[in-house]
Design a protein around this motif. Structure first.
Motif, PDB file in Angstrom:
ATOM      1  N   GLY A  45       0.780  -1.235   0.000  1.00 47.71           N
ATOM      2  CA  GLY A  45       0.000   0.000   0.000  1.00 47.71           C
ATOM      3  C   GLY A  45       0.807   1.278   0.000  1.00 47.71           C
ATOM      4  O   GLY A  45       0.271   2.349  -0.258  1.00 47.71           O
ATOM      5  N   SER A  46       2.108   1.182   0.259  1.00 48.51           N
ATOM      6  CA  SER A  46       2.937   2.389   0.269  1.00 48.51           C
ATOM      7  C   SER A  46       3.857   2.461  -0.953  1.00 48.51           C
ATOM      8  O   SER A  46       4.653   3.396  -1.054  1.00 48.51           O
ATOM      9  N   GLU A  68      -9.546  10.883  -9.020  1.00 49.17           N
ATOM     10  CA  GLU A  68     -10.456  10.180  -8.106  1.00 49.17           C
ATOM     11  C   GLU A  68     -10.069   8.706  -7.942  1.00 49.17           C
ATOM     12  O   GLU A  68     -10.387   8.087  -6.936  1.00 49.17           O
ATOM     13  N   LEU A  69      -9.359   8.145  -8.913  1.00 50.94           N
ATOM     14  CA  LEU A  69      -8.923   6.752  -8.790  1.00 50.94           C
ATOM     15  C   LEU A  69      -7.870   6.616  -7.693  1.00 50.94           C
ATOM     16  O   LEU A  69      -7.974   5.734  -6.835  1.00 50.94           O
ATOM     17  N   ALA A  70      -6.878   7.478  -7.707  1.00 52.90           N
ATOM     18  CA  ALA A  70      -5.844   7.460  -6.662  1.00 52.90           C
ATOM     19  C   ALA A  70      -6.466   7.762  -5.302  1.00 52.90           C
ATOM     20  O   ALA A  70      -6.092   7.155  -4.291  1.00 52.90           O
ATOM     21  N   GLN A  71      -7.437   8.658  -5.277  1.00 57.21           N
ATOM     22  CA  GLN A  71      -8.120   8.981  -4.023  1.00 57.21           C
ATOM     23  C   GLN A  71      -8.901   7.774  -3.509  1.00 57.21           C
ATOM     24  O   GLN A  71      -8.925   7.503  -2.306  1.00 57.21           O
ATOM     25  N   ALA A  77      -8.391   5.780  -0.039  1.00 57.66           N
ATOM     26  CA  ALA A  77      -9.514   5.566   0.878  1.00 57.66           C
ATOM     27  C   ALA A  77      -9.592   4.101   1.293  1.00 57.66           C
ATOM     28  O   ALA A  77      -9.822   3.787   2.466  1.00 57.66           O
ATOM     29  N   VAL A  78      -9.384   3.200   0.328  1.00 57.46           N
ATOM     30  CA  VAL A  78      -9.407   1.763   0.630  1.00 57.46           C
ATOM     31  C   VAL A  78      -8.239   1.388   1.536  1.00 57.46           C
ATOM     32  O   VAL A  78      -8.404   0.621   2.482  1.00 57.46           O
ATOM     33  N   ILE A  79      -7.055   1.931   1.267  1.00 59.77           N
ATOM     34  CA  ILE A  79      -5.882   1.663   2.108  1.00 59.77           C
ATOM     35  C   ILE A  79      -6.162   2.128   3.541  1.00 59.77           C
ATOM     36  O   ILE A  79      -5.835   1.436   4.507  1.00 59.77           O
ATOM     37  N   GLN A  80      -6.806   3.283   3.680  1.00 60.37           N
ATOM     38  CA  GLN A  80      -7.158   3.784   5.011  1.00 60.37           C
ATOM     39  C   GLN A  80      -8.176   2.877   5.688  1.00 60.37           C
ATOM     40  O   GLN A  80      -8.064   2.603   6.884  1.00 60.37           O
ATOM     41  N   TYR A  98     -11.796  -6.109  -3.803  1.00 58.52           N
ATOM     42  CA  TYR A  98     -13.194  -6.144  -3.351  1.00 58.52           C
ATOM     43  C   TYR A  98     -13.609  -4.760  -2.840  1.00 58.52           C
ATOM     44  O   TYR A  98     -14.655  -4.230  -3.225  1.00 58.52           O
ATOM     45  N   LEU A  99     -12.775  -4.181  -1.973  1.00 58.48           N
ATOM     46  CA  LEU A  99     -13.092  -2.868  -1.404  1.00 58.48           C
ATOM     47  C   LEU A  99     -13.149  -1.792  -2.482  1.00 58.48           C
ATOM     48  O   LEU A  99     -14.007  -0.903  -2.433  1.00 58.48           O
ATOM     49  N   LEU A 100     -12.250  -1.868  -3.464  1.00 60.18           N
ATOM     50  CA  LEU A 100     -12.280  -0.909  -4.568  1.00 60.18           C
ATOM     51  C   LEU A 100     -13.548  -1.075  -5.407  1.00 60.18           C
ATOM     52  O   LEU A 100     -14.159  -0.087  -5.821  1.00 60.18           O
ATOM     53  N   THR A 101     -13.941  -2.307  -5.643  1.00 63.34           N
ATOM     54  CA  THR A 101     -15.164  -2.574  -6.401  1.00 63.34           C
ATOM     55  C   THR A 101     -16.363  -1.959  -5.694  1.00 63.34           C
ATOM     56  O   THR A 101     -17.198  -1.297  -6.317  1.00 63.34           O
ATOM     57  N   LYS A 102     -16.429  -2.143  -4.375  1.00 56.00           N
ATOM     58  CA  LYS A 102     -17.522  -1.567  -3.590  1.00 56.00           C
ATOM     59  C   LYS A 102     -17.418  -0.036  -3.558  1.00 56.00           C
ATOM     60  O   LYS A 102     -18.431   0.655  -3.717  1.00 56.00           O
TER      61      LYS A 102
END
Length: 113
Positions: free
Chosen positions: A49-50, A74-77, A81-84, A100-104
């Motif tokens: 993630g880093s 907005e994609l990087a954002q 958000a998912v990493i957070q 999964y989280l990105l899909t949601k």
């Protein structure tokens, strides 16, 4: 129970325990299957993630190519958000859970319907 089923159970535990969400098991299963053999390889099952290069690959290969999103900040954002959500200090971010989280996050569940 097969290896994939064990992994899906682990991913569901991460989604509920580390992310505080109730997993949609059907979607999680489809996302996991979509990850292909990467979920079984030590060098590709986890997301760094880093690592900017890793995050750029996720943006290009998953968000744009797989989910069909248009490029933009907005994609990087969304990735951040998912990493957070997953926990920035958590060093073991499973690729299938991140996807999964990105899909949601982007409301693209229909891609896996």
């Amino acid at each position: 129970m097969g290896k994939r089923d064990e992994l899906i159970a682990d991913y569901a535990a991460d989604i509920s325990g580390k992310c505080g969400q109730t997993p949609d098991m059907e979607l999680l299963t489809r996302v996991t299957i979509g990850c292909g053999p990467s979920i079984y390889r030590a060098d590709s099952t986890l997301v760094a993630g880093s690592d900017p290069e890793e995050l750029e690959r996720i943006e290009k290969n998953f968000l744009i190519k797989k989910l069909g999103l248009a490029g933009g900040p907005e994609l990087a954002q969304g990735i951040q958000a998912v990493i957070q959500t997953y926990g920035p200090s958590n060093p073991r971010k499973h690729r299938a859970v991140v996807y999964y989280l990105l899909t949601k996050h982007f409301g693209r569940e229909a891609v896996y319907a």
